[in-house]
Write a protein that holds these residues in place. Structure first.
Motif, PDB file in Angstrom:
ATOM      1  N   UNK A 247       0.827  -1.210   0.000  1.00  0.00           N
ATOM      2  CA  UNK A 247       0.000   0.000   0.000  1.00  0.00           C
ATOM      3  C   UNK A 247       0.860   1.258   0.000  1.00  0.00           C
ATOM      4  N   UNK A 248       1.903   1.238   0.837  1.00  0.00           N
ATOM      5  CA  UNK A 248       2.803   2.408   0.887  1.00  0.00           C
ATOM      6  C   UNK A 248       3.500   2.613  -0.449  1.00  0.00           C
ATOM      7  N   UNK A 249       3.873   1.512  -1.096  1.00  0.00           N
ATOM      8  CA  UNK A 249       4.537   1.627  -2.398  1.00  0.00           C
ATOM      9  C   UNK A 249       3.580   2.191  -3.433  1.00  0.00           C
ATOM     10  N   UNK A 250       2.322   1.709  -3.380  1.00  0.00           N
ATOM     11  CA  UNK A 250       1.331   2.227  -4.329  1.00  0.00           C
ATOM     12  C   UNK A 250       1.097   3.714  -4.108  1.00  0.00           C
ATOM     13  N   UNK A 251       1.004   4.109  -2.822  1.00  0.00           N
ATOM     14  CA  UNK A 251       0.812   5.538  -2.510  1.00  0.00           C
ATOM     15  C   UNK A 251       2.027   6.340  -2.975  1.00  0.00           C
ATOM     16  N   UNK A 252       3.215   5.783  -2.715  1.00  0.00           N
ATOM     17  CA  UNK A 252       4.442   6.485  -3.129  1.00  0.00           C
ATOM     18  C   UNK A 252       4.516   6.603  -4.643  1.00  0.00           C
ATOM     19  N   UNK A 253       4.063   5.522  -5.338  1.00  0.00           N
ATOM     20  CA  UNK A 253       4.059   5.558  -6.807  1.00  0.00           C
ATOM     21  C   UNK A 253       3.119   6.633  -7.311  1.00  0.00           C
ATOM     22  N   UNK A 254       1.934   6.706  -6.686  1.00  0.00           N
ATOM     23  CA  UNK A 254       0.963   7.733  -7.090  1.00  0.00           C
ATOM     24  C   UNK A 254       1.523   9.133  -6.853  1.00  0.00           C
ATOM     25  N   UNK A 255       2.118   9.324  -5.694  1.00  0.00           N
ATOM     26  CA  UNK A 255       2.697  10.637  -5.396  1.00  0.00           C
ATOM     27  C   UNK A 255       3.853  10.965  -6.341  1.00  0.00           C
ATOM     28  N   UNK A 256       4.654   9.918  -6.665  1.00  0.00           N
ATOM     29  CA  UNK A 256       5.771  10.148  -7.591  1.00  0.00           C
ATOM     30  C   UNK A 256       5.257  10.524  -8.964  1.00  0.00           C
ATOM     31  N   UNK A 257       4.240   9.797  -9.430  1.00  0.00           N
ATOM     32  CA  UNK A 257       3.659  10.134 -10.743  1.00  0.00           C
ATOM     33  C   UNK A 257       3.100  11.543 -10.726  1.00  0.00           C
ATOM     34  N   UNK A 258       2.412  11.891  -9.641  1.00  0.00           N
ATOM     35  CA  UNK A 258       1.843  13.235  -9.529  1.00  0.00           C
ATOM     36  C   UNK A 258       2.945  14.284  -9.498  1.00  0.00           C
ATOM     37  N   UNK A 259       4.015  13.968  -8.739  1.00  0.00           N
ATOM     38  CA  UNK A 259       5.130  14.924  -8.660  1.00  0.00           C
ATOM     39  C   UNK A 259       5.813  15.089 -10.007  1.00  0.00           C
ATOM     40  N   UNK A 260       5.959  13.956 -10.732  1.00  0.00           N
ATOM     41  CA  UNK A 260       6.557  14.042 -12.074  1.00  0.00           C
ATOM     42  C   UNK A 260       5.707  14.898 -12.995  1.00  0.00           C
ATOM     43  N   UNK A 261       4.391  14.667 -12.932  1.00  0.00           N
ATOM     44  CA  UNK A 261       3.499  15.458 -13.764  1.00  0.00           C
ATOM     45  C   UNK A 261       3.540  16.925 -13.370  1.00  0.00           C
ATOM     46  N   UNK A 262       3.579  17.130 -12.015  1.00  0.00           N
ATOM     47  CA  UNK A 262       3.633  18.535 -11.554  1.00  0.00           C
ATOM     48  C   UNK A 262       4.924  19.206 -11.999  1.00  0.00           C
ATOM     49  N   UNK A 263       6.001  18.474 -11.953  1.00  0.00           N
ATOM     50  CA  UNK A 263       7.278  19.057 -12.372  1.00  0.00           C
ATOM     51  C   UNK A 263       7.290  19.299 -13.863  1.00  0.00           C
ATOM     52  N   UNK A 264       6.736  18.333 -14.616  1.00  0.00           N
ATOM     53  CA  UNK A 264       6.666  18.515 -16.066  1.00  0.00           C
ATOM     54  C   UNK A 264       5.795  19.719 -16.399  1.00  0.00           C
ATOM     55  N   UNK A 265       4.688  19.835 -15.662  1.00  0.00           N
ATOM     56  CA  UNK A 265       3.806  20.994 -15.896  1.00  0.00           C
ATOM     57  C   UNK A 265       4.500  22.295 -15.524  1.00  0.00           C
ATOM     58  N   UNK A 266       5.348  22.232 -14.489  1.00  0.00           N
ATOM     59  CA  UNK A 266       6.022  23.462 -14.046  1.00  0.00           C
ATOM     60  C   UNK A 266       7.010  23.985 -15.083  1.00  0.00           C
ATOM     61  N   UNK A 267       7.403  23.081 -15.989  1.00  0.00           N
ATOM     62  CA  UNK A 267       8.363  23.502 -17.017  1.00  0.00           C
ATOM     63  C   UNK A 267       7.663  24.186 -18.191  1.00  0.00           C
ATOM     64  N   UNK A 268       6.324  24.109 -18.225  1.00  0.00           N
ATOM     65  CA  UNK A 268       5.567  24.760 -19.291  1.00  0.00           C
ATOM     66  C   UNK A 268       5.550  26.270 -19.071  1.00  0.00           C
ATOM     67  N   UNK A 269       5.029  26.998 -20.102  1.00  0.00           N
ATOM     68  CA  UNK A 269       4.989  28.472 -19.967  1.00  0.00           C
ATOM     69  C   UNK A 269       3.922  28.846 -18.958  1.00  0.00           C
ATOM     70  N   UNK A 270       4.062  30.039 -18.417  1.00  0.00           N
ATOM     71  CA  UNK A 270       3.198  30.505 -17.317  1.00  0.00           C
ATOM     72  C   UNK A 270       1.746  30.589 -17.747  1.00  0.00           C
ATOM     73  N   UNK A 271       1.513  31.054 -18.961  1.00  0.00           N
ATOM     74  CA  UNK A 271       0.125  31.223 -19.422  1.00  0.00           C
ATOM     75  C   UNK A 271      -0.593  29.887 -19.454  1.00  0.00           C
ATOM     76  N   UNK A 272       0.135  28.879 -19.944  1.00  0.00           N
ATOM     77  CA  UNK A 272      -0.480  27.549 -20.014  1.00  0.00           C
ATOM     78  C   UNK A 272      -0.801  27.020 -18.621  1.00  0.00           C
TER      79      UNK A 272
END
Length: 904
Positions: free
Chosen positions: A596-621
């Protein structure tokens, strides 16, 4: 039926006649007159038929009410089920929508973080670290689970052989226990046989001369000697045997005067005599001369009338010497019997070769300086030289004692008396070393279990260490015996002589062809050869059984230890199995948690990766993504609000449906109860109708009793009405209280709804600001909780109110029943009072008939009396009054009796 028609016809005629004479009843009260007239025109049967019709209509009405109440109940029950279904659906939809709102909030949060590239990178790094840790923990948990599964399998496998080993050990233990029990039984039975044979042998060993000798020993001495002998047989340690020998010495030298009889010789010459004195010691010998012993010996013809003891002994013939040898043997055997040790040390048997050896070795130092004499004797008689020499080394100087010196008659009684006296003294005093000497070990500790200590006493008793050890190691424990004294005729020319007692055990004889084992006095003792052989065989058998028992007990002890070891191993295996089960369960739980902890960590990691990828986009987007996420959140929140509103309505409908269901259920029960009452009334009315004709001919005098009963029933009905009124008042109070509570909760519920609406409004206004939205949602949740609690409280009070309403309805029903009973009682009383007035009016026509008055209360009641005086024929007025009275009486009687039967 014809009889009934005639009766009703007579009633009609009587009514017509009564109309013509109504003037006589003008003084009667208008109400009473009306009642009497009403009763007069109705027969008892007609009244009963009317009541049946009324009751039948009441049943029909009640059945209609039940049918309608059943329909209402079915409808309320269906509505309640539908309300429950709607509530369940609403609850499910609200929970699902809450999940969508939570997802939308996460999206808003992700969009917010996307605006912060640095923060998103830190979140990503942290999420990656957490994921790596969770993955490592999951791998470790998986490894631990595998190890615990292996341990569990091993533990399970270990239990089976441990259980089998325990069962095998217990089976062996059971078999060995049976073997021990069997061996014990056989050993005990054989021990009983040996004891019986020993008793027979002891009895047979009593010598013929023993009747002339009495041996007395103290219990202290007897117990000390027996303990020492038994401990030697048991191979006790040196300390124990030394203490035992010390106890024997103490018992023999105890200075206490015991009062045992013993032999003494007093006086000299013609004054000499053999006496029995009662001041003997722990062991006393008392000789009682026989008539043969008191006869003068043939030697007195050639000697002075009186002789010294030395002259008496020195002139004994060979026959007299052998008699003295046997007398001595008898005393020795009697002492051993008295001490109870003959079975272990044996008896002495007088033997010629033993006497010869005693004569030849009656010198000093025959084991040392004169050892060649001993060697010659051993060779001559086929004896073991070393064993013979050991015995002589113990008694290096021989056994010294002197006969008394005074002048004595020429009689064997005095020779035997002197011997008995000397043996008595030497048994008691010979236990000590001369002049207070002691034997010590290398440390200076006194030794008592030594051949040199008390050899005179111990050799006669057969308990010197040398003699008792030889007896222990031989089945035949008897010794060949002979003794010699320096004053004997055949010893006159010897030099350096001493008294010598010789004891030759069977183990000392090496060449039986040289040693003649023939006893000299076969007739002085019973022949115990066969008995001794049987005893020896029984003893050998007992020893064999004892060995078998010992071996079986050793095996059983080993088996008991093995059972204990196997039980411990099995218990340990079970414990390890239990521990393995628990450890495996813990490992499984740990792995589930790690997964369960691994699944939660995986979800958080995926979310963090997406958040970081999104953070690299332009501000308007990113801003547009945030706005879209907020819009979605607002939409989902609005949908949730609508569903919550529907949920609230569903809860309200459920509460209303529940109240309606309870009311319908109560109304149905009330209608069913009323139907039951109506049916009961109908049944009673029908029964009354059937009985009306039978009661029509009853004696009018019963109405007097009926009137009294009716008045009593009236009092009872009034009391019941008062109690019912009190119950109704109490139920009304409860209903008022619950109604007030309901009103208060309805006010709070309204306030909660208003607060909820306010929260919704505030939440809607704050949709464009994330923090405000969170606060609004929190306020909404709080308001929802408060609202739910208020609804629960509202429902509870509604239920309490329904219960109070039911109680109130029940109380009202009780009151109505009491009022009905009161009205009924009043009616009965009024009917009977009308009868009384009508009867009085009729009575006025015939004063000879008097109405008996019954009163209720504290006044005495006068019993009614029959009066058979009839009016004279032709008296019209009297006839009319009587007919009218009879008619009224029949009607009133019918009413009263029917009323009374209903009550019963």
């Amino acid at each position: 039926m014809k009889k009934k028609k005639l009766l009703f016809g007579a009633t009609a005629v009587a009514t017509t006649i009564a109309t013509e004479v109504t003037a006589q009843a003008d003084s009667v009260n208008d109400n009473a007159t009306a009642n009497v007239a009403q009763v007069s025109v109705q027969s008892p049967t007609k009244t009963a038929e009317n009541k049946v019709a009324t009751a039948d209509k009441a049943v029909a009405d009640a059945q209609t009410s039940v049918d309608q109440a059943q329909t209402n109940f079915d409808t309320a029950q269906k509505n309640l089920a539908d309300a429950n279904t709607n509530k369940t659906t609403a609850d499910s939809q609200v929970e699902a929508k809450k999940s969508e709102v939570s997802t939308a909030k996460d999206a808003v949060d992700t969009a917010q973080k996307a605006l912060d590239t640095k923060g998103s990178k830190a979140e990503l790094d942290k999420a990656q670290t957490d994921f790596d840790s969770a993955k490592s923990a999951q791998a470790n948990a998986q490894k631990d689970l595998t190890e615990k599964q292996t341990a569990k399998e091993n533990a399970d496998k270990a239990v089976v052989p441990a259980k089998e080993d325990l069962a095998t050990a217990k089976d062996t233990q059971s078999l060995l226990q049976e073997a021990v029990d069997h061996a014990k039984s056989k050993q005990q039975a054989q021990a009983n046989v040996v004891t019986d044979l020993q008793n027979k042998l002891n009895q047979a060993n009593q010598t013929a001369t023993k009747t002339n000798v009495q041996i007395h020993v103290t219990n202290e001495l007897k117990q000390a000697v027996q303990k020492y002998v038994n401990d030697v047989y048991a191979n006790a340690d040196k300390t124990t045997l030394n203490n035992d020998a010390k106890a024997i010495q103490d018992a023999l030298t105890n200075p206490k005067k015991y009062g045992f009889p013993h032999t003494d010789i007093t006086g000299s010459g013609s004054n000499s005599k053999i006496e029995t004195k009662n001041n003997g010691g722990p062991l006393s010998i008392n000789y009682i001369p026989s008539s043969e012993d008191e006869e003068l010996m043939e030697q007195h013809n050639n000697h002075p009338l009186y002789a010294s003891s030395k002259q008496l002994v020195g002139n004994l013939t060979n026959k007299q010497l052998l008699e003295l040898e046997q007398f001595t043997a008898d005393i020795i055997n009697a002492m051993r019997d008295a001490l109870g040790i003959s079975d272990k040390v044996g008896h002495v048997i007088v033997n010629q070769d033993a006497i010869n050896i005693a004569n030849q070795l009656g010198k000093n130092e025959v084991a040392t300086t004169n050892a060649n004499i001993t060697k010659d004797v051993a060779n001559k008689y086929g004896l073991d030289y070393s064993k013979l020499r050991n015995e002589l080394l113990i008694d290096r100087y021989g056994f010294f004692f002197n006969f008394v010196a005074q002048s004595l008659p020429w009689k064997m009684s005095y020779v035997k008396g002197m011997l008995a006296y000397n043996l008595n003294e030497y048994i008691s005093l010979g236990i000590l070393l001369p002049n207070g000497q002691t034997v010590t070990d290398r440390n200076g500790n006194p030794l008592y279990d030594h051949d040199l200590v008390g050899l005179e006493s111990k050799s006669l008793l057969g308990i010197t260490p040398n003699l008792i050890k030889q007896a222990k190691n031989n089945t035949n424990k008897d010794q060949y015996f002979g003794w010699s004294h320096p004053d004997f005729p055949n010893r006159k020319n010897d030099i350096n002589v001493s008294t010598r007692f010789i004891f030759i055990p069977q183990s000392m004889i090496t060449d039986k062809s040289k040693f003649d084992q023939t006893p000299l006095f076969q007739n002085t003792t019973n022949d115990t050869t066969a008995l001794r052989s049987e005893f020896d065989q029984a003893t050998s058998r007992l020893q064999s059984l004892t060995n078998t028992l010992t071996q079986a007990q050793v095996k059983l002890d080993t088996a008991n230890a093995q059972v204990k070891t196997a039980q411990t191993a099995y218990d340990q295996a079970l414990k390890q199995q239990t521990n393995a089960d628990q450890a495996l369960a813990t490992a499984k739980t740990a792995l589930q948690t790690a997964d369960q902890n691994l699944a939660i960590a995986q979800t958080k990691l995926d979310s963090a990766k997406q958040a970081y990828a999104d953070s690299l986009k332009d501000t308007a987007t990113k801003q547009e993504a945030l706005k879209q996420a907020q819009t979605t959140l607002a939409q989902k929140q609005a949908e949730l609000d609508n569903l919550v509103a529907l949920q609230t309505k569903a809860n309200s409908h459920l509460a209303d449906a529940n109240i309606n269901y309870l009311n319908a259920e109560r109304q149905l029960k009330d209608a069913q109860n009323q139907l039951a009452v109506a049916k009961d009334a109908f049944n009673k009315a029908t029964s009354t109708q059937k009985e009306a004709q039978k009661q029509a001919d009853q004696d009018p005098a019963e109405l007097q009793e009926a009137l009294v009963t009716a008045q009593q029933n009236l009092v009872t009905a009034q009391t019941n009405l008062a109690q019912a009124q009190a119950q109704k008042d109490e139920a009304q109070k409860i209903f008022d209280t619950e109604s007030a509570k309901l009103q208060e909760l309805q006010t709070k519920l309204t306030e909660a709804k208003q607060a909820l609406e306010t929260a919704k409004t505030n939440a809607t206004k704050a949709n464009n600001h994330y923090e405000s939205l969170l606060n609004a949602d929190k306020n909404l949740a709080q308001a929802q909780t408060a609202y739910d609690q208020a609804v629960l409280a509202y429902n509870k009070v509604q239920a309490d109110l329904a219960t109070a309403q039911a109680k109130l309805a029940s109380a009202k029903q009780t009151q109505q029943q009491a009022q009905a009973e009161l009205a009924k009682a009043k009616q009965e009383q009024m009917t009977l009072m009308n009868f009384e007035k009508a009867y009085q009016a009729a009575q006025s026509e015939n004063p000879a008939r008097k109405l008996n008055v019954h009163t209720v209360g504290n006044e005495k009641q006068q019993p009614a009396k029959k009066n058979n005086v009839l009016p004279q024929m032709g008296d019209k007025n009297s006839l009319a009054g009587v007919v009218l009275g009879m008619t009224t009486t029949l009607t009133a009687l019918d009413t009263a009796i029917v009323s009374r039967r209903k009550r019963s």
